[in-house]
Design an enzyme around this catalytic site. Structure first.
Site, short mmCIF file in Angstrom:
data_model
loop_
_atom_site.label_atom_id
_atom_site.label_comp_id
_atom_site.label_asym_id
_atom_site.label_seq_id
_atom_site.Cartn_x
_atom_site.Cartn_y
_atom_site.Cartn_z
N HIS A 17 0.83 -1.25 0.05
CA HIS A 17 0.07 -0.05 -0.02
C HIS A 17 0.83 1.15 -0.01
O HIS A 17 0.60 2.21 -0.78
CB HIS A 17 -0.86 0.18 1.39
CG HIS A 17 -1.97 -1.15 1.22
ND1 HIS A 17 -1.91 -1.76 2.62
CD2 HIS A 17 -3.05 -1.42 0.49
CE1 HIS A 17 -2.93 -2.73 2.42
NE2 HIS A 17 -3.52 -2.43 1.23
N LYS A 41 -17.39 -7.57 7.60
CA LYS A 41 -16.05 -8.11 7.38
C LYS A 41 -15.34 -8.05 8.81
O LYS A 41 -15.04 -6.91 9.12
CB LYS A 41 -15.37 -7.44 6.34
CG LYS A 41 -14.12 -8.04 5.82
CD LYS A 41 -13.74 -7.53 4.37
CE LYS A 41 -12.20 -7.86 4.11
NZ LYS A 41 -11.94 -7.23 2.70
N ARG A 90 -2.43 -6.41 -8.12
CA ARG A 90 -1.50 -7.32 -8.04
C ARG A 90 -1.31 -8.48 -9.02
O ARG A 90 -0.31 -9.10 -9.43
CB ARG A 90 -1.47 -7.88 -6.57
CG ARG A 90 -1.00 -7.05 -5.55
CD ARG A 90 -1.33 -7.49 -4.09
NE ARG A 90 -3.00 -7.62 -4.17
CZ ARG A 90 -3.54 -7.73 -3.23
NH1 ARG A 90 -2.91 -7.86 -2.10
NH2 ARG A 90 -5.16 -7.58 -3.21
N SER A 128 -2.61 -7.98 3.11
CA SER A 128 -2.94 -7.85 4.69
C SER A 128 -3.28 -8.90 5.28
O SER A 128 -2.88 -9.33 6.42
CB SER A 128 -4.11 -6.70 4.94
OG SER A 128 -3.72 -5.41 4.24
P1 ADP Z 1 -9.90 -3.83 0.07
O1 ADP Z 1 -10.81 -4.68 1.05
O2 ADP Z 1 -10.72 -2.82 -0.30
O3 ADP Z 1 -9.32 -4.73 -1.22
P2 ADP Z 1 -6.99 -3.75 1.04
O4 ADP Z 1 -6.45 -2.94 1.90
O5 ADP Z 1 -6.83 -5.29 0.53
O6 ADP Z 1 -8.69 -3.40 1.02
O7 ADP Z 1 -6.48 -3.16 -0.56
C1 ADP Z 1 -6.89 -1.89 -0.65
C2 ADP Z 1 -5.93 -1.50 -2.05
O8 ADP Z 1 -4.64 -1.79 -2.01
C3 ADP Z 1 -6.60 -2.68 -3.43
O9 ADP Z 1 -6.85 -1.77 -4.53
C4 ADP Z 1 -5.62 -3.48 -3.46
O10 ADP Z 1 -5.61 -4.41 -4.57
C5 ADP Z 1 -4.25 -2.77 -3.07
N1 ADP Z 1 -3.41 -3.66 -2.73
C6 ADP Z 1 -3.09 -4.49 -1.57
N2 ADP Z 1 -2.08 -5.04 -1.29
C7 ADP Z 1 -1.31 -4.53 -2.29
C8 ADP Z 1 0.17 -4.69 -2.58
N3 ADP Z 1 0.83 -5.59 -2.06
N4 ADP Z 1 0.82 -4.05 -3.77
C9 ADP Z 1 0.02 -3.23 -4.53
N5 ADP Z 1 -1.26 -2.79 -4.15
C10 ADP Z 1 -2.01 -3.63 -3.19
#
Ligand code: ADP
Length: 164
Positions: A17, A41, A90, A128
């Site tokens: 992120h 969730k 990703r 995450s």
């Molecule tokens: P959500 O539950 O909305 O998917 P996340 O926190 O998992 O929330 O992800 C938020 C955004 O960050 C999403 O667009 C996700 O694809 C992106 N994201 C999550 N992990 C990574 C990573 N390792 N590299 C790049 N983008 C990421």
């Protein structure tokens, strides 16, 4: 002024992120990092803790506002008078999921655009949920999350009696 919104669960924020924020911060005047309250969730961290961790992990990025919201992302955009949503990609699985959400958002708010940023190849594996699972099982997640997040993760697991 070009304002973008980066919505997500950030439970917790990872280096993946942070990388997206570092790379996109120069593209917009302001990026609002918005922690989404997902109904149903179960999260490890509260919305407030996640906002705090994002703040601590992104002090070096100047043009961020960090907040949380409940409800539709497009309603949050309207409230903030923003038109751009930033999301990270990703994998092909992300693309399938993300493109569908982006189309919903486009229908709900035609003036919105979703901008996808391809994940850094060092972080494509990183999620995450993976970090939480690894930490819970005693794995070393130092290369996955910024130091303040590591501390809060340890503290949370300690509170829950899942870490000695
Ligand atoms: P959500 O539950 O909305 O998917 P996340 O926190 O998992 O929330 O992800 C938020 C955004 O960050 C999403 O667009 C996700 O694809 C992106 N994201 C999550 N992990 C990574 C990573 N390792 N590299 C790049 N983008 C990421």
């Amino acid at each position: 002024m070009k304002t973008a919104v980066f919505p997500g669960s950030f439970d917790p924020i990872t280096f993946g992120h942070v990388d997206i924020l570092e790379r996109s911060s120069g593209m917009f005047d302001k990026i609002i990092v918005a922690v989404v309250h997902h109904v149903g969730k179960r999260a490890l961290f509260t919305l407030e803790e996640r906002v705090e961790m994002i703040g601590a992990a992104t002090r070096h990025i100047p043009n961020l506002e960090i907040t949380s919201f409940r409800g539709l992302t497009v309603d949050f955009l309207r409230k903030k008078q923003a038109h751009i949503i930033v999301r990270g990609l990703r994998s092909f699985t992300d693309y399938e999921y993300e493109s569908q959400i982006a189309l919903y958002n486009k229908h709900l708010y035609p003036d919105s655009e979703t901008v996808f940023i391809l994940a850094n190849s060092n972080y494509t594996y990183l999620s995450s949920s993976g970090v939480k699972e690894a930490a819970l099982l005693g794995g070393d997640v130092r290369t996955m999350v910024p130091p303040p997040v590591l501390e809060m993760l340890k503290e949370k697991l300690r509170q829950r009696g899942e870490l000695q």
